[in-house]
Motif scaffolding. Structure first.
Motif, PDB file in Angstrom:
ATOM      1  N   ILE A 155       0.873  -1.172   0.000  1.00 40.65           N
ATOM      2  CA  ILE A 155       0.000   0.000   0.000  1.00 40.65           C
ATOM      3  C   ILE A 155       0.916   1.230   0.000  1.00 40.65           C
ATOM      4  O   ILE A 155       1.743   1.414   0.895  1.00 40.65           O
ATOM      5  CB  ILE A 155      -0.930   0.017   1.226  1.00 40.65           C
ATOM      6  N   ARG A 156       0.763   2.098  -1.030  1.00 40.52           N
ATOM      7  CA  ARG A 156       1.701   3.209  -1.214  1.00 40.52           C
ATOM      8  C   ARG A 156       1.172   4.550  -0.692  1.00 40.52           C
ATOM      9  O   ARG A 156       1.953   5.433  -0.347  1.00 40.52           O
ATOM     10  CB  ARG A 156       2.019   3.370  -2.708  1.00 40.52           C
ATOM     11  N   ASN A 157      -0.153   4.709  -0.692  1.00 41.31           N
ATOM     12  CA  ASN A 157      -0.706   6.004  -0.270  1.00 41.31           C
ATOM     13  C   ASN A 157      -2.136   5.784   0.181  1.00 41.31           C
ATOM     14  O   ASN A 157      -2.815   4.857  -0.287  1.00 41.31           O
ATOM     15  CB  ASN A 157      -0.682   7.007  -1.429  1.00 41.31           C
ATOM     16  N   ASN A 170       0.138  -1.386  -5.847  1.00 45.68           N
ATOM     17  CA  ASN A 170       0.895  -1.548  -7.091  1.00 45.68           C
ATOM     18  C   ASN A 170      -0.001  -1.618  -8.328  1.00 45.68           C
ATOM     19  O   ASN A 170       0.448  -1.376  -9.449  1.00 45.68           O
ATOM     20  CB  ASN A 170       1.754  -2.819  -7.024  1.00 45.68           C
ATOM     21  N   MET A 171      -1.273  -1.976  -8.152  1.00 42.66           N
ATOM     22  CA  MET A 171      -2.156  -2.187  -9.289  1.00 42.66           C
ATOM     23  C   MET A 171      -3.003  -0.961  -9.656  1.00 42.66           C
ATOM     24  O   MET A 171      -3.378  -0.788 -10.806  1.00 42.66           O
ATOM     25  CB  MET A 171      -3.104  -3.374  -9.004  1.00 42.66           C
ATOM     26  N   GLY A 172      -3.326  -0.160  -8.685  1.00 39.67           N
ATOM     27  CA  GLY A 172      -4.177   1.005  -8.976  1.00 39.67           C
ATOM     28  C   GLY A 172      -4.700   1.650  -7.710  1.00 39.67           C
ATOM     29  O   GLY A 172      -4.151   1.476  -6.621  1.00 39.67           O
ATOM     30  N   PRO A 188      -7.302   1.561 -12.353  1.00 37.47           N
ATOM     31  CA  PRO A 188      -5.962   0.986 -12.611  1.00 37.47           C
ATOM     32  C   PRO A 188      -4.973   2.061 -13.034  1.00 37.47           C
ATOM     33  O   PRO A 188      -5.346   3.077 -13.604  1.00 37.47           O
ATOM     34  CB  PRO A 188      -6.228  -0.007 -13.756  1.00 37.47           C
ATOM     35  N   ARG A 189      -3.696   1.813 -12.723  1.00 39.98           N
ATOM     36  CA  ARG A 189      -2.695   2.788 -13.141  1.00 39.98           C
ATOM     37  C   ARG A 189      -2.393   2.592 -14.617  1.00 39.98           C
ATOM     38  O   ARG A 189      -2.464   1.479 -15.142  1.00 39.98           O
ATOM     39  CB  ARG A 189      -1.437   2.691 -12.293  1.00 39.98           C
ATOM     40  N   ILE A 212      -8.719  13.435  -6.625  1.00 35.10           N
ATOM     41  CA  ILE A 212      -7.767  13.734  -7.688  1.00 35.10           C
ATOM     42  C   ILE A 212      -6.618  12.722  -7.578  1.00 35.10           C
ATOM     43  O   ILE A 212      -6.020  12.564  -6.509  1.00 35.10           O
ATOM     44  CB  ILE A 212      -7.229  15.169  -7.558  1.00 35.10           C
ATOM     45  N   ILE A 213      -6.330  12.071  -8.707  1.00 34.59           N
ATOM     46  CA  ILE A 213      -5.280  11.036  -8.736  1.00 34.59           C
ATOM     47  C   ILE A 213      -4.199  11.480  -9.709  1.00 34.59           C
ATOM     48  O   ILE A 213      -4.492  11.843 -10.857  1.00 34.59           O
ATOM     49  CB  ILE A 213      -5.865   9.683  -9.191  1.00 34.59           C
TER      50      ILE A 213
END
Length: 835
Positions: A155-157, A170-172, A188-189, A212-213
């Motif tokens: 989990i990044r954020n 990592n996926m979105g 998804p990213r 906002i992404i």
């Protein structure tokens, strides 16, 4: 920041110093979160510092020996969550003893406390490492963890807003609805080639329903919406719609909203010109306007942060303070604050670009809000700038608005213009009322013009009130210049105006008359100088006889008619102009001069002689006849002869001198004298053209037969047939007119007779107020039951029948005694009323 363009930047920047400078000299910033009351800064050495908005340290927490990954604050700013690289998580109260500790066997990258953590039923927070865990405080203050998500990498954020939690792995990006405990979307990213640990996802809630992404170089703006009940089935009651999506030029390190626009912190790489190797460039802070599939760049600033050459995309963070438009750019060695530029900053930029007029306008509009600048200081700088550029007239014009009523500044600017030899430029704009400067200032300007520009000097004297300067000094200066050039009309005229200001009207009048100036009459009227012009009437008449005569006639009470006539005795042509206008105004005022006027009209204005003779009742006819006969004025002589009763001589003169049969006929018609017609016929009988004229014109005044019988046989008369036809036509017309008049008369008589008959047939009111015209007693008896006889005449006179005399036997018609005594006529006949 460097500003290389003419476009004004939208933001201003300053480093967060004081305690932050001390911290970053020994440590490096790893993360920061912003509250409206304070800042919380995490470092690579495991420290958390609480700072005020100026960067001063207020508290320090030793959380871990390794890097702090995330700091989270609730909305009240009373509780903080901290996680670090060694797996430690702490949630504690800043102003209470409440505290939670947990150690994990892996690095914890994120932590987020519930926005309303301060409330007892919202004691929740989430952590993220390999799993996204939700901690809730339950029974006996025990914390119960539950797994919200796992299996898609670290989990990044995470960002928690209201009842929605958004997180990135990592996926979105996923969003969880905490009310329904349902995941409502997966975004998804786009670029999976980028390492998620090196190019982390940036998340930001604009409001409770807008996320906002920013990831890599892609931006998505997502809106959370309610699903319609008919569409639910087994789906969550909310769904997410991407309303804006666009790509940026560089990699995104952070996002923040500003009104309806976005602030984007970008990580930039460029090719070095020296080594031709890709290296880290200064990060950029852009403001963009999102569009459905693209964006419009509003501003772009390159930021010079310390150590930017060594930083990666993951080393930059962007935090913002809601409601204050403050943006914090965090890098390991620097913290920079970006603020929206206020009006003072706008004015600073305008002054820097030498746009003084715009700066002055901006200061005037925002004078209540600006703090650094004063309108007067900007204005003075503007004037100096214009003077330096050589735009002296514009600089002088701006003095009016900028200097206002400040006499000291006005005088200072005048002397400054004098030093550069530009007094003329400022002269037109000097104040003349409220305020008034020292007389010396105005005299200095006037002397400048007097030395080099007589016309400009004259203009100022006309425009400036005479009390602005010492009149005596200026008069003497003009007199001195006239000694060198005594015939200079401009100086003479100006001197006359100065004398007028000084109330020396006599001298001013002499100059105006010498110059034959149009203002001489205005001067006389305005200052009542009639006593001064008694001996200057000829000069005034020579200058403008029309205006002079009008003025003299309008002011007879000040200069009498006799005085004017006497002054003009040697100038009869002017005397005539004056007396002619006098006669036009009033035929009787100058009656004593009417005899004199006959000669004047005869000499200078013959066309008006005959009208004068007709209108005047005071001119001696014998004298007039003598003059007209001497000068052989036929028309005037004819008129005088006819007026004196000698119509036959007048007619003879028309026939013999003028030989104008039409005029002779007209004259005979005017006189309407049978003997004149006889003379005219006798004179014309042997002249065929005259006979033609008589035949054409006398049909309505004289019987044409009288003329026709006298025409000799065999005489050729031009147009005789036409003349006879005209006589017959005129006669026929007369017959028709008489018949028409007769018909009208008969019709009118009949109409009036009917009207009289209707009137006499109308009833007459008889009441108690009427009396008998004979006995003068009431016409009606007091006892209405008794019989009575009343006689009422059409003339409205009433009588008792017994009061009237008995009619004679010849005519049984009775007449009103009163009216019949005057005359017999309609209205005296009887109207009898019996009862």
């Amino acid at each position: 920041q460097e500003d290389e363009s003419e476009e004004e930047p939208k933001l201003k920047y300053e480093r967060l110093s004081n305690g932050v400078t001390e911290i970053l000299q020994k440590d490096a910033a790893s993360c920061m979160t912003v509250h409206e009351k304070f800042l919380a800064l995490g470092t690579h050495y495991g420290k958390v510092y609480l700072l005020d908005v100026q960067g001063n340290i207020t508290q320090k927490f030793d959380v871990s020996p390794v890097k702090i990954n995330q700091i989270s604050l609730d909305e009240s700013g009373e509780h903080m969550g901290v996680c670090s690289e060694d797996g430690k998580v702490q949630v504690f109260g800043l102003y209470s003893a409440e505290e939670f500790h947990e150690m994990f066997d892996c690095p914890i990258k994120i932590v987020a406390v519930h926005p309303h953590f301060v409330r007892s039923h919202f004691k929740q927070f989430v952590t993220g490492g390999k799993k996204l865990l939700l901690y809730e405080r339950g029974w006996m203050n025990r914390w119960k963890p539950s797994v919200l998500h796992e299996g898609e990498g670290n989990i990044r954020n995470v960002k928690w807003r209201g009842h929605l939690i958004a997180w990135a792995n990592n996926m979105g990006v996923k969003i969880l609805d905490m009310i329904s405990k349902q995941r409502i979307t997966n975004v998804p990213r786009d670029d999976i080639s980028l390492r998620p640990d090196m190019y982390p996802c940036s998340l930001c809630w604009k409001d409770n329903l807008t996320l906002i992404i920013g990831w890599g170089n892609s931006v998505k703006i997502c809106s959370v919406k309610e699903r319609h009940a008919s569409e639910m089935r087994d789906l969550p009651n909310r769904y997410v719609e991407i309303v804006f999506q666009f790509d940026t030029e560089f990699y995104i390190s952070g996002l923040a909203p500003i009104c309806d626009q976005l602030v984007i912190l970008s990580y930039v790489k460029e090719i070095s010109e020296k080594t031709e190797v890709e290296c880290c460039a200064r990060p950029r802070l852009d403001i963009v306007q999102p569009l459905p599939e693209s964006c419009e760049e509003i501003s772009s600033d390159a930021l010079t942060v310390r150590g930017f050459q060594e930083n990666e995309c993951r080393d930059y963070h962007l935090e913002y303070s809601e409601g204050e438009s403050l943006f914090y750019i965090i890098s390991p060695r620097d913290v920079v604050v970006a603020k929206e530029r206020d009006q003072d900053d706008h004015i600073d930029w305008l002054l820097e670009k030498k746009k003084y007029e715009e700066a002055l306008m901006a200061a005037e509009i925002s004078q209540k809000t600006i703090k650094k600048h004063k309108i007067l200081d900007i204005g003075l700088a503007y004037i100096n700038h214009l003077v330096e550029k050589g735009e002296y007239d514009l600089a002088a014009r701006k003095c009016q608005k900028i200097l206002g009523k400040n006499t000291e500044l006005w005088e200072f600017e005048v002397y400054k213009f004098k030093e550069i030899g530009q007094l003329k430029a400022i002269s037109r704009y000097l104040p003349r009322r409220d305020p008034v400067l020292k007389p010396l200032i105005y005299e200095m300007v006037l002397h400048e013009f007097l030395e080099s520009d007589y016309e400009g000097f004259a203009t100022l004297i006309k425009e400036w009130p005479g009390d602005l300067y010492n009149n005596t000094i200026i008069v003497q200066a003009v007199v001195d210049h006239l000694k060198k050039d005594p015939q200079n009309r401009t100086l003479l005229q100006t001197l006359a105006e100065l004398y007028t200001y000084d109330q020396r009207y006599g001298r001013a009048l002499e100059i105006y008359l010498t110059l034959r100036h149009k203002d001489v009459f205005q001067l006389i009227h305005k200052h009542n100088l009639f006593s001064s012009i008694r001996d200057k009437i000829v000069l005034l008449m020579d200058f403008d006889s029309e205006k002079a005569v009008d003025m003299l006639l309008d002011n007879e009470d000040k200069i009498s008619i006799d005085r004017v006539v006497e002054e003009l005795e040697n100038r009869p042509e002017l005397q005539h102009v004056y007396l002619h206008k006098l006669f036009k105004r009033d035929h009787h005022k100058g009656q004593r001069y009417h005899e004199k006027q006959i000669s004047l009209y005869a000499e200078y204005d013959r066309p008006n002689l005959l009208p004068f003779l007709r209108d005047s009742t005071h001119c001696p006819l014998e004298k007039a006849l003598e003059i007209c006969q001497q000068r052989n004025f036929v028309e005037e002589t004819v008129y005088l002869l006819s007026r004196m009763g000698n119509s036959r001589s007048a007619l003879k003169m028309i026939m013999e001198e003028l030989q104008d049969v039409d005029k002779a006929i007209e004259f005979a018609k005017e006189q309407d004298d049978g003997e004149l017609w006889e003379d005219l016929i006798l004179y014309s009988i042997d002249k065929p053209p005259f006979i033609t004229g008589l035949l054409n014109n006398i049909g309505t005044h004289v019987d044409p037969i009288l003329l026709i019988h006298r025409i000799k046989e065999g005489m050729e008369i031009p147009n005789l047939r036409d003349s006879l036809v005209k006589i017959l036509q005129d006669y026929n017309l007369q017959i028709l007119l008489r018949e028409g008049c007769k018909k009208i008369l008969v019709a009118d008589s009949l109409s009036l007779l009917k009207k009289m008959h209707r009137t006499q047939m109308k009833g007459v009111l008889v009441d108690e107020e009427n009396i008998c015209e004979s006995c003068l007693s009431p016409i009606l008896p007091s006892d209405a039951s008794k019989s009575f006889n009343v006689v009422v005449f059409h003339c409205r006179h009433m009588f008792h029948k017994e009061c009237l005399p008995i009619p004679n036997t010849v005519s049984s018609v009775q007449f009103c005694n009163i009216c019949s005594a005057k005359h017999r006529g309609p209205g005296s006949a009887i109207l009898e009323m019996k009862k």
